[in-house]
Scaffold this active site. Structure first.
Site, PDB file in Angstrom:
ATOM      1  NE  ARG A  46      44.016  48.881  47.840  1.00  0.00           N
ATOM      2  CZ  ARG A  46      44.712  50.006  47.651  1.00  0.00           C
ATOM      3  NH1 ARG A  46      44.333  50.876  46.729  1.00  0.00           N
ATOM      4  NH2 ARG A  46      45.780  50.258  48.360  1.00  0.00           N
ATOM      5  CE1 TYR A  98      19.757  38.513  45.486  1.00  0.00           C
ATOM      6  CE2 TYR A  98      21.092  40.383  46.147  1.00  0.00           C
ATOM      7  CZ  TYR A  98      20.839  39.035  46.179  1.00  0.00           C
ATOM      8  OH  TYR A  98      21.657  38.208  46.887  1.00  0.00           O
ATOM      9  CG  ASP A 170      21.086  43.727  38.836  1.00  0.00           C
ATOM     10  OD1 ASP A 170      21.481  42.827  38.063  1.00  0.00           O
ATOM     11  OD2 ASP A 170      21.139  43.635  40.075  1.00  0.00           O
ATOM     12  CE  LYS A 195      23.012  35.636  42.200  1.00  0.00           C
ATOM     13  NZ  LYS A 195      22.415  36.935  42.384  1.00  0.00           N
TER      14      LYS A 195
END
Ligand SMILES: *Cc1c(COP(=O)(O)O)cnc(C)c1O
Length: 396
Positions: A46, A98, A170, A195
């Site tokens: 982590r 988005y 973004d 993407k």
């Protein structure tokens, strides 16, 4: 080194005695320590994992960032950026975001006492007027999704800094191959790596890249503290995919241009949205701040029913949410990816239920145009039988 070379020339495995050319998958949650009172470089995945480190260092290099961080999804990445704010602080966000980001901002974030205001980031004066003394972060996408509107990154950075705020962009629609917002003054870049960075529809991942060591320290603290980092196997897949980012996008973009031009000639298409078309609003600005128009195209037909039939009649273009894959896809953002935005907000943004979004993949461009042609013809034939379109000429 040029971008194409950077994509494949990096240290795939620092300090591995066998010097592998591909980065090994360190599929381990924990690392044995030599001493009981001090930690080695890695202790728990982590907090840090060697596969993820190679990916993060490569992402930082590609975005010209101080550091970059890989998250379990784009939204996990964006969520970590919002955690830089405290109760009472405000975000001023572009109003054409988005859908998932809108849902995070409007339905979850207020629980932490952070308020989000929306304004048109492509209209600087209006955006500036929406800044309040509590605004700590300006947040935008460019091109926006799905209307592909363009906002001025450099001007937004100046605006943010003039008010003591940060600018986060973004960059999912462009990828670092086509646009580097940090070079234009942004403080933070986020990606849905699901993407273009991944490009194969097989990983969900996100990226936060930052310009300063201070921001890097804070984002690292959040990534570790909230446990939202990307796992080793997905980090490996993303690293592998990144190597072909330029090859994929060059092909996708060249086909996208042909398809956008083709759509422009179809009578059933009322309007094409693609930043590479000379008539597109913000075309010149986009050309100044980016190195290509990307491979997402939207178009309006004026009829939800016709758009739905076109999507359902397409064969190579598969109906799916998301974009950026090697496979072409077709979607109706109003009822799919952006369904979480209330209809009245969408209407306010001139974004109809008939809007169709195409994501162009790496198939042969001629096959893609043929597929759209047969989809338009079959959709039209069905439409004519229900009687709504008899006044129109049958489109080619
Ligand atoms: C898909 C997407 C996101 C969300 O990313 P996930 O990886 O799906 O969590 C954020 N921003 C944009 C522009 C996107 O297209």
């Amino acid at each position: 080194m040029k971008f194409a070379s950077q994509l494949v020339n990096f240290n795939a495995c620092p300090s591995d005695p066998f010097r592998p050319v591909a980065t090994p998958i360190y599929q381990t949650a924990t690392f044995e320590q030599e001493h009981a009172d001090q930690f080695g470089q890695y202790d728990y995945s982590r907090s840090g994992n060697p596969t993820r480190t190679v990916l993060e260092e490569q992402l930082a290099r590609l975005e010209n960032a101080d550091r970059a961080f890989a998250f379990a999804s784009g939204l996990a990445a964006i969520s970590s950026v919002t955690r830089l704010l405290s109760a009472g602080d405000e975000i001023l966000a572009c109003d054409d975001l988005y859908g998932g980001t809108y849902r995070l901002f409007s339905k979850i974030l207020h629980r932490t006492g952070v308020q989000v205001r929306y304004a048109d980031a492509c209209d600087l004066e209006r955006f500036a007027a929406a800044i309040t003394p509590e605004t700590r972060l300006l947040y935008t996408e460019t091109p926006t999704n799905p209307l592909l509107r363009i906002c001025d990154i450099r001007a937004l950075a100046d605006l943010a800094h003039g008010h003591g705020a940060l600018l986060c962009v973004d960059n999912s629609a462009m990828s670092p191959y086509l646009q580097n917002p940090l070079d234009l003054g942004a403080d933070i870049v986020v990606h849905s790596a699901t993407k273009y960075l991944c490009g194969h529809s097989d990983v969900t991942a996100g990226v936060v890249a930052v310009r300063s060591p201070e921001l890097a320290e804070q984002i690292y603290f959040l990534q570790n503290g909230e446990g939202s980092a990307l796992g080793p196997f997905d980090s490996y897949l993303l690293l592998r995919s990144l190597k072909t980012l330029k090859l994929r996008l060059d092909c996708q973009q060249s086909s996208a241009r042909k398809i956008a031009e083709h759509l422009n000639t179809r009578p059933a298409v009322q309007r094409v949205y693609y930043p590479g078309l000379a008539g597109h609003p913000g075309h010149d600005l986009h050309a100044q701040q980016a190195r290509g128009a990307g491979a997402v195209i939207s178009f309006a037909t004026g009829s939800f029913e016709l758009s739905k039939r076109i999507a359902e009649a397409a064969r190579i273009f598969r109906i799916s949410v998301s974009f950026g894959s090697v496979n072409s896809s077709i979607s109706l953002p109003g009822s799919m990816s952006h369904a979480s935005i209330p209809a009245e907000v969408r209407r306010g943004r001139a974004f109809g239920a008939d809007l169709v979004r195409l994501s162009i993949g790496i198939e042969d461009a001629g096959d893609l145009i043929d597929d759209l042609t047969q989809a338009f013809e079959r959709a039209w034939a069905k439409e004519s039988t229900i009687g709504g379109w008899s006044t129109y000429a049958v489109p080619k």
